[in-house]
Motif scaffolding. Structure first.
Motif, PDB file in Angstrom:
ATOM      1  N   ILE A 172       0.846  -1.182   0.000  1.00 13.12           N
ATOM      2  CA  ILE A 172       0.000   0.000   0.000  1.00 13.12           C
ATOM      3  C   ILE A 172       0.886   1.239   0.000  1.00 13.12           C
ATOM      4  N   THR A 173       0.471   2.265  -0.730  1.00 17.76           N
ATOM      5  CA  THR A 173       1.224   3.523  -0.731  1.00 17.76           C
ATOM      6  C   THR A 173       0.309   4.680  -0.368  1.00 17.76           C
ATOM      7  N   LEU A 174       0.948   5.760   0.041  1.00 14.37           N
ATOM      8  CA  LEU A 174       0.202   6.979   0.295  1.00 14.37           C
ATOM      9  C   LEU A 174      -0.033   7.717  -1.023  1.00 14.37           C
ATOM     10  N   ASN A 175      -1.025   8.558  -1.046  1.00 17.85           N
ATOM     11  CA  ASN A 175      -1.337   9.315  -2.261  1.00 17.85           C
ATOM     12  C   ASN A 175      -0.188  10.215  -2.688  1.00 17.85           C
ATOM     13  N   ILE A 184       3.420  -0.395  -8.073  1.00 22.53           N
ATOM     14  CA  ILE A 184       3.436  -1.770  -7.558  1.00 22.53           C
ATOM     15  C   ILE A 184       2.466  -1.968  -6.395  1.00 22.53           C
ATOM     16  N   SER A 185       1.729  -0.934  -6.019  1.00 19.03           N
ATOM     17  CA  SER A 185       0.847  -1.054  -4.855  1.00 19.03           C
ATOM     18  C   SER A 185      -0.572  -1.428  -5.264  1.00 19.03           C
ATOM     19  N   GLN A 186      -1.299  -2.012  -4.327  1.00 20.88           N
ATOM     20  CA  GLN A 186      -2.683  -2.404  -4.579  1.00 20.88           C
ATOM     21  C   GLN A 186      -3.678  -1.325  -4.177  1.00 20.88           C
ATOM     22  N   LEU A 187      -3.205  -0.400  -3.340  1.00 22.47           N
ATOM     23  CA  LEU A 187      -4.110   0.599  -2.807  1.00 22.47           C
ATOM     24  C   LEU A 187      -3.333   1.870  -2.508  1.00 22.47           C
ATOM     25  N   HIS A 188      -3.942   3.027  -2.799  1.00 22.74           N
ATOM     26  CA  HIS A 188      -3.352   4.319  -2.443  1.00 22.74           C
ATOM     27  C   HIS A 188      -4.271   4.961  -1.401  1.00 22.74           C
TER      28      HIS A 188
END
Length: 200
Positions: A172-175, A184-188
């Motif tokens: 998961i990454t931050l916006n 490469i993240s599934q969710l921001h």
């Protein structure tokens, strides 16, 4: 548990016990430090107990003040007094990240095969012992506590989080994260709290 220094230390919170420490050799830190004196950078040297700051920039002075960090500001640009002290890591600071990245090719003779280089907080170029990163730190912690990486969630916001994000099933990454992390993240998300709320 806390994984700190980009994976260089693993601490058990219960007893404030260091389970593992993978520091940088003094001689390599000194070489990086002395090279940094020729660049437009503020330099941080971390030991397990202290932060030493050299060539303090105005942007870093403000950041340290805002974060209420405790730091030591040696009067002389020398690290010889740390010769017998464990070194956690060293980093360069400049708010111009492309400038920091332009230094990496110039430093290959010092770092290649000897140091792990990463970037963080949109202002730091970090140097750790070779093989040390957040991904390896997370793998080791998961092994110690008997948790499979498929059960782990990682939330990252900058380049030094890439190894950690790549080793879990739910990255998961931050916006505000750089695009290579978002790719490469599934969710921001806006915050870690939002990630926990949505997933757990």
């Amino acid at each position: 548990y806390v994984i700190s220094f980009n994976g260089g230390a693993l601490t058990e919170n219960k007893n404030n016990r260091i389970i593992e420490f993978k520091g940088l050799e003094f001689s390599k830190m000194k070489e990086i430090f002395e090279a940094g004196l020729n660049f437009d950078v503020c330099i941080h040297v971390y030991t397990p107990d202290n932060l030493y700051v050299f060539n303090l920039s105005e942007s870093e002075r403000q950041r340290i003040k805002n974060q209420k960090l405790e730091a030591v500001y040696p009067e002389v640009n020398s690290v010889d007094f740390l010769k017998d002290t464990p070194i956690s890591k060293i980093l360069y600071q400049n708010v111009d990240v492309p400038y920091l990245m332009s230094l990496e090719p110039q430093m290959k003779s010092i770092t290649e095969g000897m140091c792990a280089v990463s970037y963080s907080s949109n202002r730091y170029m970090e140097f750790n012992k070779i093989g040390v990163d957040k991904g390896e730190g997370l793998k080791h912690l998961a092994q110690i506590i008997g948790v499979d990486l498929s059960e782990c969630i990682a939330v990252g916001d900058n380049y030094n989080d890439l190894p950690m994000l790549k080793c879990v099933d739910i990255p998961i990454t931050l916006n505000t994260s750089p695009q290579p992390l978002k790719d490469i993240s599934q969710l921001h998300v806006e915050s870690v709290a939002q990630a926990i709320k949505e997933l757990l």
